[in-house]
Design an enzyme around this catalytic site. Structure first.
Site, PDB file in Angstrom:
ATOM      1  N   GLY A 103       7.070  51.617  41.646  1.00 19.81           N
ATOM      2  CA  GLY A 103       6.208  50.753  40.922  1.00 19.81           C
ATOM      3  C   GLY A 103       4.958  50.958  40.733  1.00 19.81           C
ATOM      4  O   GLY A 103       4.053  49.780  40.679  1.00 19.81           O
ATOM      5  N   HIS A 104       4.576  52.104  41.014  1.00 15.36           N
ATOM      6  CA  HIS A 104       2.871  52.258  41.060  1.00 15.36           C
ATOM      7  C   HIS A 104       2.158  51.876  39.574  1.00 15.36           C
ATOM      8  O   HIS A 104       0.993  51.738  39.793  1.00 15.36           O
ATOM      9  CB  HIS A 104       2.458  53.540  41.540  1.00 15.36           C
ATOM     10  CG  HIS A 104       2.705  54.687  40.715  1.00 15.36           C
ATOM     11  ND1 HIS A 104       4.029  55.001  40.202  1.00 15.36           N
ATOM     12  CD2 HIS A 104       2.004  55.287  39.589  1.00 15.36           C
ATOM     13  CE1 HIS A 104       4.006  55.879  39.336  1.00 15.36           C
ATOM     14  NE2 HIS A 104       2.523  56.203  39.038  1.00 15.36           N
ATOM     15  N   SER A 115       9.059  37.312  46.352  1.00 12.74           N
ATOM     16  CA  SER A 115       8.395  36.205  45.424  1.00 12.74           C
ATOM     17  C   SER A 115       8.364  35.041  45.985  1.00 12.74           C
ATOM     18  O   SER A 115       9.420  34.817  46.766  1.00 12.74           O
ATOM     19  CB  SER A 115       9.050  36.384  44.082  1.00 12.74           C
ATOM     20  OG  SER A 115       8.865  35.264  43.335  1.00 12.74           O
ATOM     21  N   SER A 116       7.466  34.131  45.787  1.00 11.09           N
ATOM     22  CA  SER A 116       7.500  32.892  46.109  1.00 11.09           C
ATOM     23  C   SER A 116       8.663  31.854  45.407  1.00 11.09           C
ATOM     24  O   SER A 116       9.080  30.682  46.005  1.00 11.09           O
ATOM     25  CB  SER A 116       6.160  31.974  45.987  1.00 11.09           C
ATOM     26  OG  SER A 116       5.995  31.945  44.748  1.00 11.09           O
ATOM     27  N   CYS A 117       9.251  32.414  44.499  1.00 11.74           N
ATOM     28  CA  CYS A 117      10.152  31.601  43.774  1.00 11.74           C
ATOM     29  C   CYS A 117      11.802  31.811  44.542  1.00 11.74           C
ATOM     30  O   CYS A 117      12.660  31.296  43.918  1.00 11.74           O
ATOM     31  CB  CYS A 117      10.446  32.155  42.185  1.00 11.74           C
ATOM     32  SG  CYS A 117      11.265  33.716  42.062  1.00 11.74           S
ATOM     33  N   TYR A 152      16.049  36.038  39.002  1.00  9.55           N
ATOM     34  CA  TYR A 152      15.211  36.783  39.587  1.00  9.55           C
ATOM     35  C   TYR A 152      15.310  36.452  41.212  1.00  9.55           C
ATOM     36  O   TYR A 152      15.347  37.244  42.210  1.00  9.55           O
ATOM     37  CB  TYR A 152      13.913  36.475  39.118  1.00  9.55           C
ATOM     38  CG  TYR A 152      12.565  37.346  39.711  1.00  9.55           C
ATOM     39  CD1 TYR A 152      12.340  38.524  39.543  1.00  9.55           C
ATOM     40  CD2 TYR A 152      11.678  36.705  40.720  1.00  9.55           C
ATOM     41  CE1 TYR A 152      11.449  39.266  40.125  1.00  9.55           C
ATOM     42  CE2 TYR A 152      10.694  37.371  40.952  1.00  9.55           C
ATOM     43  CZ  TYR A 152      10.516  38.739  40.805  1.00  9.55           C
ATOM     44  OH  TYR A 152       9.229  39.538  41.365  1.00  9.55           O
ATOM     45  N   LYS A 182      15.980  38.874  44.531  1.00  8.21           N
ATOM     46  CA  LYS A 182      14.701  39.070  45.685  1.00  8.21           C
ATOM     47  C   LYS A 182      15.392  38.241  46.983  1.00  8.21           C
ATOM     48  O   LYS A 182      15.301  38.877  47.962  1.00  8.21           O
ATOM     49  CB  LYS A 182      13.686  38.134  45.176  1.00  8.21           C
ATOM     50  CG  LYS A 182      12.875  38.867  44.194  1.00  8.21           C
ATOM     51  CD  LYS A 182      12.302  40.095  44.540  1.00  8.21           C
ATOM     52  CE  LYS A 182      11.570  40.775  43.486  1.00  8.21           C
ATOM     53  NZ  LYS A 182      10.941  42.416  44.075  1.00  8.21           N
ATOM     54  N   HIS A 231       3.097  35.527  32.643  1.00  4.16           N
ATOM     55  CA  HIS A 231       2.968  34.785  33.522  1.00  4.16           C
ATOM     56  C   HIS A 231       1.770  33.793  33.032  1.00  4.16           C
ATOM     57  O   HIS A 231       1.058  34.242  31.977  1.00  4.16           O
ATOM     58  CB  HIS A 231       2.663  35.163  35.110  1.00  4.16           C
ATOM     59  CG  HIS A 231       4.013  35.469  35.580  1.00  4.16           C
ATOM     60  ND1 HIS A 231       4.455  36.831  35.791  1.00  4.16           N
ATOM     61  CD2 HIS A 231       4.888  34.710  36.202  1.00  4.16           C
ATOM     62  CE1 HIS A 231       5.413  36.782  36.667  1.00  4.16           C
ATOM     63  NE2 HIS A 231       5.972  35.558  36.690  1.00  4.16           N
ATOM     64  N   ASP A 235       8.438  23.250  32.252  1.00  2.00           N
ATOM     65  CA  ASP A 235       7.570  22.892  33.159  1.00  2.00           C
ATOM     66  C   ASP A 235       7.880  24.015  34.566  1.00  2.00           C
ATOM     67  O   ASP A 235       6.992  24.327  35.264  1.00  2.00           O
ATOM     68  CB  ASP A 235       7.550  21.687  34.032  1.00  2.00           C
ATOM     69  CG  ASP A 235       6.336  21.129  33.547  1.00  2.00           C
ATOM     70  OD1 ASP A 235       5.641  21.433  32.531  1.00  2.00           O
ATOM     71  OD2 ASP A 235       6.303  19.606  33.551  1.00  2.00           O
TER      72      ASP A 235
HETATM   73  P1  GDP Z   1       6.691  30.330  37.152  1.00  2.62           P
HETATM   74  O1  GDP Z   1       5.689  30.312  38.218  1.00  2.62           O
HETATM   75  O2  GDP Z   1       7.600  31.035  37.534  1.00  2.62           O
HETATM   76  O3  GDP Z   1       6.809  28.932  36.505  1.00  2.62           O
HETATM   77  O4  GDP Z   1       6.171  30.938  35.797  1.00  2.62           O
HETATM   78  P2  GDP Z   1       4.979  30.940  34.762  1.00  2.62           P
HETATM   79  O5  GDP Z   1       3.627  31.500  35.350  1.00  2.62           O
HETATM   80  O6  GDP Z   1       5.535  31.746  33.546  1.00  2.62           O
HETATM   81  O7  GDP Z   1       4.693  29.620  34.400  1.00  2.62           O
HETATM   82  C1  GDP Z   1       3.981  28.574  35.051  1.00  2.62           C
HETATM   83  C2  GDP Z   1       3.750  27.418  34.806  1.00  2.62           C
HETATM   84  O8  GDP Z   1       2.542  27.440  33.610  1.00  2.62           O
HETATM   85  C3  GDP Z   1       4.924  26.601  33.980  1.00  2.62           C
HETATM   86  O9  GDP Z   1       4.742  25.208  34.133  1.00  2.62           O
HETATM   87  C4  GDP Z   1       4.637  27.139  32.416  1.00  2.62           C
HETATM   88  O10 GDP Z   1       5.178  26.147  31.486  1.00  2.62           O
HETATM   89  C5  GDP Z   1       3.007  26.758  32.297  1.00  2.62           C
HETATM   90  N1  GDP Z   1       2.463  27.389  31.347  1.00  2.62           N
HETATM   91  C6  GDP Z   1       1.519  26.891  30.442  1.00  2.62           C
HETATM   92  N2  GDP Z   1       1.131  27.733  29.172  1.00  2.62           N
HETATM   93  C7  GDP Z   1       1.834  29.092  29.554  1.00  2.62           C
HETATM   94  C8  GDP Z   1       1.776  30.174  28.965  1.00  2.62           C
HETATM   95  O11 GDP Z   1       1.143  30.111  27.872  1.00  2.62           O
HETATM   96  N3  GDP Z   1       2.717  31.185  29.479  1.00  2.62           N
HETATM   97  C9  GDP Z   1       3.415  30.884  30.541  1.00  2.62           C
HETATM   98  N4  GDP Z   1       4.002  31.859  30.865  1.00  2.62           N
HETATM   99  N5  GDP Z   1       3.215  29.742  31.099  1.00  2.62           N
HETATM  100  C10 GDP Z   1       2.525  28.800  30.645  1.00  2.62           C
END
Ligand code: GDP
Length: 310
Positions: free
Chosen positions: A12-13, A109-111, A138, A142, A181, A271
């Site tokens: 995955g480089h 991953s932390s999820c 995911y 993991k 993200h 959220d």
């Molecule tokens: P998570 O950490 O697995 O939930 O992944 P994300 O990084 O995609 O989302 C983190 C949080 O940011 C969630 O509450 C999303 O709803 C919020 N968020 C706000 N705006 C955005 C956006 O434009 N893109 C994404 N991916 N998340 C967003």
């Protein structure tokens, strides 16, 4: 034998984590890196991976290859997130062991931790409660990867170590609004809103969830440190120990980008998990801590984005 002289395969480089790990290994003087693009080697293909390991016989393997994505992508492509990741990690961990690698680092991953885990989340809360549904595909893959590392150590004495990085960001990130993200998505949204002279930027969800963000160069440094200093059965969380709400993150990114308008929260978007802060006690006691401060890390990532990613 020192890691500098070893044949090291970074799977995955070209990804966010893998490319930072390659930079860190090169900075440490590792000259014997084995790298394959996904076009050259499809890690989901067991026979191809088997041939690759038989031919190259890496001594150290860093498994940073995965199907990854933000909250929307995870929810939309459950098969890709579960099946692809199970295939990749099973093929690579098994091939590494059977062809004589002496060490493997697996990036999780932390999820993987339960949706309502105690905060900050220690490694010991793994499998103590239900997962967050938006990324359970995911997460299940993991978790299987961690267990596979532990199983190979237990059954065969293979030194497979599992690291659990928190949300990563930095140069080389995915800035696509549908699949990325939150941090890269907001950088792009604010940048484009400023360029167009928009009066508002839309932020998904309520803005109240809290997330922890680690610069990928810090993650790469932690990988190098643990490669040399950790041989344990237990997974190790890799984070900063600090989190921030999505609303605060949006305000900070707006400031860095220089956007003057308003934020609008689109609560029709999910959220996800309410809070995701790692307990980094184990990592600190091993002697490593994060160094890149969030504001400086985001500013550097924004410069990279404006120079490379538009
Ligand atoms: P998570 O950490 O697995 O939930 O992944 P994300 O990084 O995609 O989302 C983190 C949080 O940011 C969630 O509450 C999303 O709803 C919020 N968020 C706000 N705006 C955005 C956006 O434009 N893109 C994404 N991916 N998340 C967003």
């Amino acid at each position: 034998m020192s890691a500098q002289n070893a044949r090291i395969f970074v799977a995955g480089h070209r990804g966010l984590a893998g490319s930072a790990i390659v930079r860190r290994l090169q900075a440490a003087g590792c000259a014997n890196l084995i790298l394959r693009t996904s076009a050259e080697l499809d890690l989901r293909d067991q026979a191809a991976v088997e041939r690759f390991f038989a031919e190259t016989r890496p001594e150290i393997v860093v498994l940073a290859a995965a199907k990854v994505g933000g909250i929307l992508a995870n929810d939309s492509y459950p098969v890709d997130f579960l099946r692809d990741n199970l295939q990749i990690q099973t093929n690579v961990i098994d091939g590494s062991y059977r062809h004589g690698a002496r060490k493997l680092l697996f990036l999780g991953s932390s999820c993987i931790y339960p949706k309502f885990a105690p905060q900050p989340m220690p490694e010991s809360c793994l499998l103590t409660g239900p997962l967050e549904p938006t990324n359970e595909w995911y997460a299940v893959a993991k978790i299987a990867g961690i267990k596979l590392c532990q199983a190979y150590r237990r059954q065969y004495g293979f030194d497979a170590v599992a690291l659990m990085p928190t949300n990563l960001y930095g140069p080389g990130d995915n800035f696509d609004l549908q699949t990325s993200h939150v941090l890269p998505a907001l950088l792009r949204k604010f940048h484009e809103a400023k360029a167009r002279g928009d009066r508002e930027v839309v932020v998904w969800g309520t803005g109240t969830p809290r997330r922890e963000f680690l610069h990928v160069d810090d993650l790469a440094d932690a990988c190098w440190y643990l490669l040399n200093n950790y041989q344990g059965y237990e997974p190790v969380n890799v984070g900063t120990g600090q989190d921030i709400s999505i609303g605060e993150l949006a305000a900070l990114i707006g400031e860095i980008v220089g956007f003057q308008g308003e934020l609008r929260f689109d609560t029709s978007k999910p959220d996800g998990t309410p809070r995701k802060l790692l307990d980094v006690t184990r990592l600190s006691s091993l002697g490593w801590q994060a160094r890149i401060e969030l504001r400086a890390g985001i500013a550097a990532t924004y410069s990279w984005f404006t120079a490379n990613a538009r």
